[in-house]
Enzyme design. Sequence first.
Site, PDB file in Angstrom:
ATOM      1  CE1 TYR A   1     -37.912 -23.697 -35.237  1.00 47.68           C
ATOM      2  CE2 TYR A   1     -39.599 -24.330 -33.655  1.00 47.68           C
ATOM      3  CZ  TYR A   1     -38.756 -23.364 -34.190  1.00 47.68           C
ATOM      4  OH  TYR A   1     -38.742 -22.092 -33.670  1.00 47.68           O
TER       5      TYR A   1
ATOM      6  CB  SER B   1     -37.713 -22.241 -29.853  1.00 47.90           C
ATOM      7  OG  SER B   1     -39.041 -22.657 -29.572  1.00 47.90           O
TER       8      SER B   1
END
Length: 250
Positions: free
Chosen positions: A156, A143
Amino acid sequence: MSKKLEGKVAVVTGASKGIGASIARHLADEGAAVVVNYSSSKAGADRVVGQIVEHGGRAVAVQADVSKPADVRRLFAETKKAFGKLDVLVNNAGIYKFAPLSEVTPEHFHEQFDLNVLGLVLATQEAARLFGPEGGSVVNISSVVATLAPANTSVYSGTKAAVNAITRSLAQELGPRKIRVNAINPGMVETEGTHSSGITESEMRKGVEAQTPLGRIGQPQDIAPAAVFLASSDSAWITGETLYISGGLR
Ligand code: NAP
């Protein structure tokens, strides 16, 4: 024109929805036989398999919780049973939960690290056992947050920074076996997951769009063609890379 992945076998983890479902369909369109992994959404996985078969492709749905070692072993055993070999692994299954530091708990940490990091390592371990002498390609879905690391996403973002580092390390370790390992780092993408968590309807979306040179969030089909590229011999001399696909947001 011949297809780029004719005769290849691919596993896509978390392919019942979102980015993984689109990647599974795109790999199959290029001729790969695809194992559509899911955790709980049998109907979603069956739908993706149905779409692939409708287009003349080959696919099977296999349930496995990728954060569980026994399930990961079974996923690859089923792959061998269904298609006899493996050439491509797309480590896409992942979860995203945001929380300020004061609300981080061991459960919040383990849920995300167990799937996004441990699951990815275990799946790659099994894939490396199954890849043949001609090698293979591993595509990790990381990501932009791996490096953008916005506030309230420490855990995360940490999982995805780990994915970037693991991508580099395994590329070096597995290169001599002709196994390539690359990552795709998407920006915000509209998926079932970003809808159900309210991200695509949030102020965060507006902020992201305002900072994105191309002025919009992504769709799964913005990501999937790059997975085909990294899976195929078009990228034969590319390994250890992180490809940002985010409309220019870094
Ligand atoms: P999504 O719509 O929430 O779909 C997640 C998929 O992962 C589903 O197929 C789900 O299967 C599967 N999954 C969840 N837990 C699993 C487990 N324990 N074992 C196996 N499969 C599991 O997700 P997405 O938005 O497409 O995101 C996919 C990947 O892209 C993730 O790694 C995410 O971190 C990354 N990513 C997403 C974005 C974004 O904005 N969407 C941006 C950057 C990176 P079931 O439905 O069966 O549970």
